[in-house]
Every structure is written in structure tokens, then in C-alpha cells.
Write an enzyme that holds these catalytic residues in place. Structure first.
Site, PDB file in Angstrom:
ATOM      1  N   ASP A  67      48.229  45.830 -11.941  1.00 51.74           N
ATOM      2  CA  ASP A  67      48.275  45.887 -13.409  1.00 51.74           C
ATOM      3  C   ASP A  67      49.535  46.612 -13.884  1.00 51.74           C
ATOM      4  OD1 ASP A  67      47.588  48.503 -12.665  1.00 51.74           O
ATOM      5  OD2 ASP A  67      45.506  48.297 -13.286  1.00 51.74           O
ATOM      6  N   ASN A 134      35.124  56.047 -15.395  1.00 50.58           N
ATOM      7  CA  ASN A 134      34.080  55.247 -16.055  1.00 50.58           C
ATOM      8  C   ASN A 134      33.748  53.984 -15.254  1.00 50.58           C
ATOM      9  OD1 ASN A 134      36.274  53.620 -16.458  1.00 50.58           O
ATOM     10  ND2 ASN A 134      36.297  53.775 -18.689  1.00 50.58           N
ATOM     11  N   HIS A 136      35.930  51.792 -14.028  1.00 53.59           N
ATOM     12  CA  HIS A 136      36.814  50.632 -14.190  1.00 53.59           C
ATOM     13  C   HIS A 136      37.568  50.318 -12.901  1.00 53.59           C
ATOM     14  CE1 HIS A 136      40.259  53.389 -15.824  1.00 53.59           C
ATOM     15  NE2 HIS A 136      40.520  53.094 -14.573  1.00 53.59           N
ATOM     16  N   GLU A 141      37.565  47.371 -17.925  1.00 55.87           N
ATOM     17  CA  GLU A 141      36.834  48.524 -18.455  1.00 55.87           C
ATOM     18  C   GLU A 141      35.348  48.167 -18.644  1.00 55.87           C
ATOM     19  OE1 GLU A 141      38.118  51.451 -18.725  1.00 55.87           O
ATOM     20  OE2 GLU A 141      39.973  51.514 -19.894  1.00 55.87           O
TER      21      GLU A 141
END
Ligand code: F6R
Length: 242
Positions: A67, A134, A136, A141
Site C-alpha cells: 500500500d 484495530n 486492519h 479497515e
């Protein structure tokens, strides 16, 4: 998915490096997908040492990224800055190809398409991923569908806070979007390695290993995938029941 428990950050980095070496040695024209952040710094160091000491030969290897933040290429937080500072500028032998999404592209839809074409032409032997606090993966996400394809993702507040912390930047300076491989492209890799270290990841690790499979914790998408390996250190595993 398989899970390997290791003692600490160094052992986690050693194990991830072993998988990268296996991928490079196991193919004539290996394709290695890498990622950025705090977790891979030790792995980058090991790849630099391995290449410069001639333990591994990357002259036939294609390296590409999971990414890239939307923002200037030269930003302190960009994956490009990270990859050149921590890896590419330090290698005495260059990889055959280096591909990265361009986070500064004017037409982001066209950039998604361009990067997807690169991914289609370069099936990964291994894709390295970190795990967000979290849950991800890349910038997939919470709430992202499990069949996502390369897209421009909006970061959650938790991810923005992690980016600020990792790169020592303010909320205003912090990127809020990322061009990321979707789960589809990530899972196309022959082997996906997710490595995790530190007590701040313990809640995510518990959700991923012991919680229900849910888009609320994106990495639970890997639960039933045999070609995904998690490497988890003691601090990150601290909340697991067994
Ligand atoms: C970064 C990326 C992110 C990180 C994750 C963990 O390119 O894809 O998903 O892997 O946020 O970040 P660190 O390693 O900094 O804890």
C-alpha cells in the site's frame, strides 16, 4: 491459518526473514510483497544484511508494496520514503524490479488500475503484512468487505493516531487515505505472512485468533486460509486464553 509463536520482536523478524528467503530461493523470478511501519524495520535490516553479505541474491527478484499513503512521494510517512530509506538505498545489489503505488497521482482511479495491472502481471510468492491495532490489514479497515479489491481507503482515527506516532507527525500532517491492495490481491499471494509484536497489538491478536469472524476485525478474514501464517510474539499474545 497457521500461527507461530515467538519470544520477541527480534525472533519475529528472524522468522519473517526466513520466509522471505524461502520465497526468494524457491522461485526463478520471485515476487516479494513488502509493507511499511514499525513492524517490518527489523525485517528490512535483515534483508539488507542478507543481500549485502551475499547470503541472498535478489537480482531476479521483483519487490513491490502492499500500500501507499495518498500524499507527496517525498513525505516522511510515505511508503516510498520508508522503502528507499530502509531498504532500496542500502542494497548493494538492486532487485530486478521495484513497484510501488504512486500516492501523489493526480488521477487516483487510474493509479488503482495501473497498480492492479502490475499486481496481475506479478503474482506474489510472498506478501508480508502488519496488523493494525484495530485488526486492519494493509488499509483494509474495519467494515471493509472481505472480497475487497485494490482501492483508495479512508483511515480510521485509530490508524491516523498510529501513523502520527510512527512518523512523529501531527494530526494535520498525517495522511488520511491510502491506496491499498484489497483482500483479493493479498490472498492471491502464494504465502501471506502477518507478523505482530507488542502489547499494543494484544487486543487485535485476541480478536483475530479467538473472536468471531467479522469485518469488524478485518484480519479474521484469514481464519480459514491455509496459506496465511501469523507470527506473534509473547507480548502480542498476552491476552490469548491458551
Ligand atoms: C503499512 C500497513 C499497515 C501496517 C499496520 C501495522 O504499510 O499496511 O497495515 O502494517 O498498521 O503498523 P505497525 O507495523 O507500524 O504497527
Amino acid at each position: 491459518m497457521k500461527v507461530i509463536f515467538v519470544k520477541d520482536y527480534d525472533e519475529m523478524s528472524d522468522k519473517a526473514y526466513e520466509f522471505v528467503v524461502q520465497a526468494i530461493e524457491g522461485s526463478e523470478n520471485p515476487v516479494v510483497g513488502l509493507t511499511t511501519g514499525g513492524t517490518p524495520r527489523g525485517l528490512m535490516k535483515r534483508i539488507v544484511e542478507g543481500v549485502n553479505s551475499k547470503q541472498i541474491d535478489v537480482s531476479n527478484t521483483t519487490m513491490l508494496n502492499l500500500d501507499e499513503y495518498i500524499g507527496p512521494n517525498e513525505a516522511v510517512y510515505s511508503a516510498k520514503t520508508y522503502m528507499y530509506d530502509n531498504l532500496y538505498n542500502l542494497l548493494e545489489t538492486a532487485p530486478k524490479n521495484i513497484f510501488m503505488p504512486n500516492g501523489a497521482a493526480e488521477d487516483l482511479d487510474a493509479e488503482v488500475q495501473r497498480y492492479n495491472e502490475i499486481l496481475a502481471k506479478h503474482p506474489r510468492d510472498i506478501q508480508i503484512c502488519g496488523l493494525g491495532t484495530n485488526g486492519h490489514i494493509g488499509a483494509n479497515e474495519p467494515g471493509t468487505p472481505f472480497d475487497s479489491t485494490t482501492f483508495i481507503a479512508q483511515h480510521t482515527d485509530a490508524t491516523i493516531a498510529s501513523t502520527m506516532n510512527e512518523y512523529g507527525i501531527t494530526r494535520e500532517e498525517s495522511p488520511t487515505e491510502m491506496l491499498t491492495q484489497g483482500f483479493k490481491e493479498i490472498l492471491e499471494s502464494k504465502h501471506v505472512v502477518v507478523f505482530v509484536s507488542g502489547s499494543h497489538k494484544a487486543e487485535a491478536v485476541k480478536a483475530v485468533i479467538e473472536g468471531p469472524v467479522t469485518t469488524d476485525w478485518p484480519a479474521t478474514n484469514f481464519r480459514d486460509k491455509d496459506h496465511v501464517t501469523f507470527i506473534i510474539d509473547e507480548a502480542a499474545a498476552a491476552l490469548l486464553n491458551k
